[in-house]
Write a protein that holds these residues in place. Structure first.
Motif, short mmCIF file in Angstrom:
data_model
loop_
_atom_site.label_atom_id
_atom_site.label_comp_id
_atom_site.label_asym_id
_atom_site.label_seq_id
_atom_site.Cartn_x
_atom_site.Cartn_y
_atom_site.Cartn_z
N ILE A 1 57.77 50.41 36.48
CA ILE A 1 57.95 51.86 36.54
C ILE A 1 57.55 52.31 37.94
O ILE A 1 56.46 52.00 38.41
CB ILE A 1 57.06 52.59 35.51
CG1 ILE A 1 57.41 52.16 34.09
CG2 ILE A 1 57.17 54.11 35.68
CD1 ILE A 1 56.43 52.64 33.04
N PHE A 2 58.45 53.05 38.60
CA PHE A 2 58.12 53.73 39.84
C PHE A 2 57.74 55.15 39.44
O PHE A 2 58.57 55.87 38.88
CB PHE A 2 59.30 53.73 40.81
CG PHE A 2 59.49 52.41 41.51
CD1 PHE A 2 58.99 52.23 42.80
CD2 PHE A 2 60.15 51.37 40.89
CE1 PHE A 2 59.17 51.01 43.45
CE2 PHE A 2 60.33 50.15 41.54
CZ PHE A 2 59.83 49.97 42.82
N ILE B 1 53.33 46.47 31.52
CA ILE B 1 54.38 46.96 32.43
C ILE B 1 53.76 47.21 33.80
O ILE B 1 52.72 47.85 33.91
CB ILE B 1 55.01 48.27 31.89
CG1 ILE B 1 55.67 48.03 30.54
CG2 ILE B 1 56.02 48.83 32.91
CD1 ILE B 1 56.11 49.31 29.84
N GLN B 2 54.41 46.71 34.84
CA GLN B 2 53.93 46.99 36.19
C GLN B 2 54.21 48.45 36.53
O GLN B 2 55.32 48.92 36.32
CB GLN B 2 54.62 46.09 37.22
CG GLN B 2 54.18 46.45 38.64
CD GLN B 2 54.74 45.51 39.67
OE1 GLN B 2 54.47 44.33 39.62
NE2 GLN B 2 55.49 46.05 40.61
N VAL B 3 53.19 49.15 37.02
CA VAL B 3 53.34 50.54 37.41
C VAL B 3 53.13 50.65 38.92
O VAL B 3 52.07 50.30 39.43
CB VAL B 3 52.36 51.46 36.66
CG1 VAL B 3 52.52 52.91 37.14
CG2 VAL B 3 52.57 51.37 35.16
N ILE B 4 54.17 51.14 39.58
CA ILE B 4 54.14 51.33 41.03
C ILE B 4 54.10 52.83 41.29
O ILE B 4 55.03 53.55 40.92
CB ILE B 4 55.38 50.70 41.70
CG1 ILE B 4 55.41 49.19 41.45
CG2 ILE B 4 55.41 51.03 43.19
CD1 ILE B 4 56.70 48.51 41.88
N ASN C 1 49.50 48.99 39.71
CA ASN C 1 49.69 47.69 40.35
C ASN C 1 49.94 47.80 41.85
O ASN C 1 49.59 46.89 42.61
CB ASN C 1 50.88 46.95 39.72
CG ASN C 1 50.64 46.67 38.26
OD1 ASN C 1 51.03 47.48 37.43
ND2 ASN C 1 50.00 45.56 37.95
N LEU C 2 50.56 48.90 42.26
CA LEU C 2 50.95 49.05 43.65
C LEU C 2 51.03 50.53 43.96
O LEU C 2 51.37 51.34 43.10
CB LEU C 2 52.33 48.40 43.85
CG LEU C 2 53.00 48.38 45.20
CD1 LEU C 2 52.20 47.54 46.19
CD2 LEU C 2 54.40 47.79 45.08
N MET D 1 47.93 46.61 45.61
CA MET D 1 48.30 46.70 47.02
C MET D 1 48.68 48.14 47.35
O MET D 1 49.13 48.88 46.47
CB MET D 1 49.50 45.80 47.34
CG MET D 1 49.21 44.34 47.28
SD MET D 1 50.60 43.25 47.75
CE MET D 1 51.96 44.30 48.11
N VAL D 2 48.49 48.49 48.62
CA VAL D 2 48.90 49.80 49.12
C VAL D 2 49.88 49.59 50.25
O VAL D 2 49.62 48.79 51.15
CB VAL D 2 47.68 50.61 49.62
CG1 VAL D 2 48.13 51.94 50.22
CG2 VAL D 2 46.67 50.83 48.50
N ILE D 3 51.02 50.29 50.21
CA ILE D 3 51.99 50.24 51.29
C ILE D 3 52.17 51.66 51.80
O ILE D 3 52.66 52.52 51.08
CB ILE D 3 53.33 49.65 50.82
CG1 ILE D 3 53.16 48.24 50.27
CG2 ILE D 3 54.34 49.67 51.97
CD1 ILE D 3 54.42 47.64 49.67
#
Length: 145
Positions: free
Chosen positions: A55-56, A82-85, A105-106, A142-144
């Motif tokens: 999910i973005f 579920i990966q949550v971005i 997650n991100l 992680m942070v972008i």
């Protein structure tokens, strides 16, 4: 290989269109379902329909913001893998730390250029291409920006 199933929750139509355009130029097969707010996203997650791989999630949305969605997603065992971005225009260190503690997650700060957007989308989705289960819960936060 099955496409990566993505849910995109963002109230900004222009941002959603830019996201979709950038995604279409990547060498990654995806299927995207879009939501304008957190309430609609959560309704879909509760619906019993197939769950997304990732999910973005925009932070600033009407009705139910990204913080609330993340808390709800992580509190439900069926959704917790579920990966949550987080995908946001703002960057605040305290908020990022709170999101990390809440199970994101991100964290991606929305890039200023189209090419940067393609790069961060590719980096965030590439790990899904190399797995059969598409579970990506093992990644550290992680942070972008």
């Amino acid at each position: 290989m099955n496409p990566i199933n993505i849910f995109l929750a963002d109230d900004d139509q222009d941002d959603r269109e830019l996201f979709m355009d950038a995604l279409s130029e990547l060498p990654i097969e995806t299927s995207v379902k879009q939501f304008q707010n957190g309430v609609d996203l959560m309704a879909e997650l509760y619906s019993g329909n197939p769950k997304p791989d990732t999910i973005f999630l925009d932070l600033r949305m009407p009705l139910m913001d990204g913080f609330e969605c993340l808390t709800d997603i992580r509190s439900i065992p069926e959704l917790s893998e579920i990966q949550v971005i987080i995908y946001s225009t703002s960057y605040n260190e305290n908020e990022v730390e709170q999101l990390k503690e809440s199970g994101a997650n991100l964290y991606i700060k929305k890039p200023n250029s189209y090419n940067q957007l393609k790069t961060v989308l590719y980096k965030s989705l590439k790990p899904f291409q190399n797995t059969t289960s598409k579970s990506n819960g093992d990644l550290s936060f992680m942070v972008i920006v």
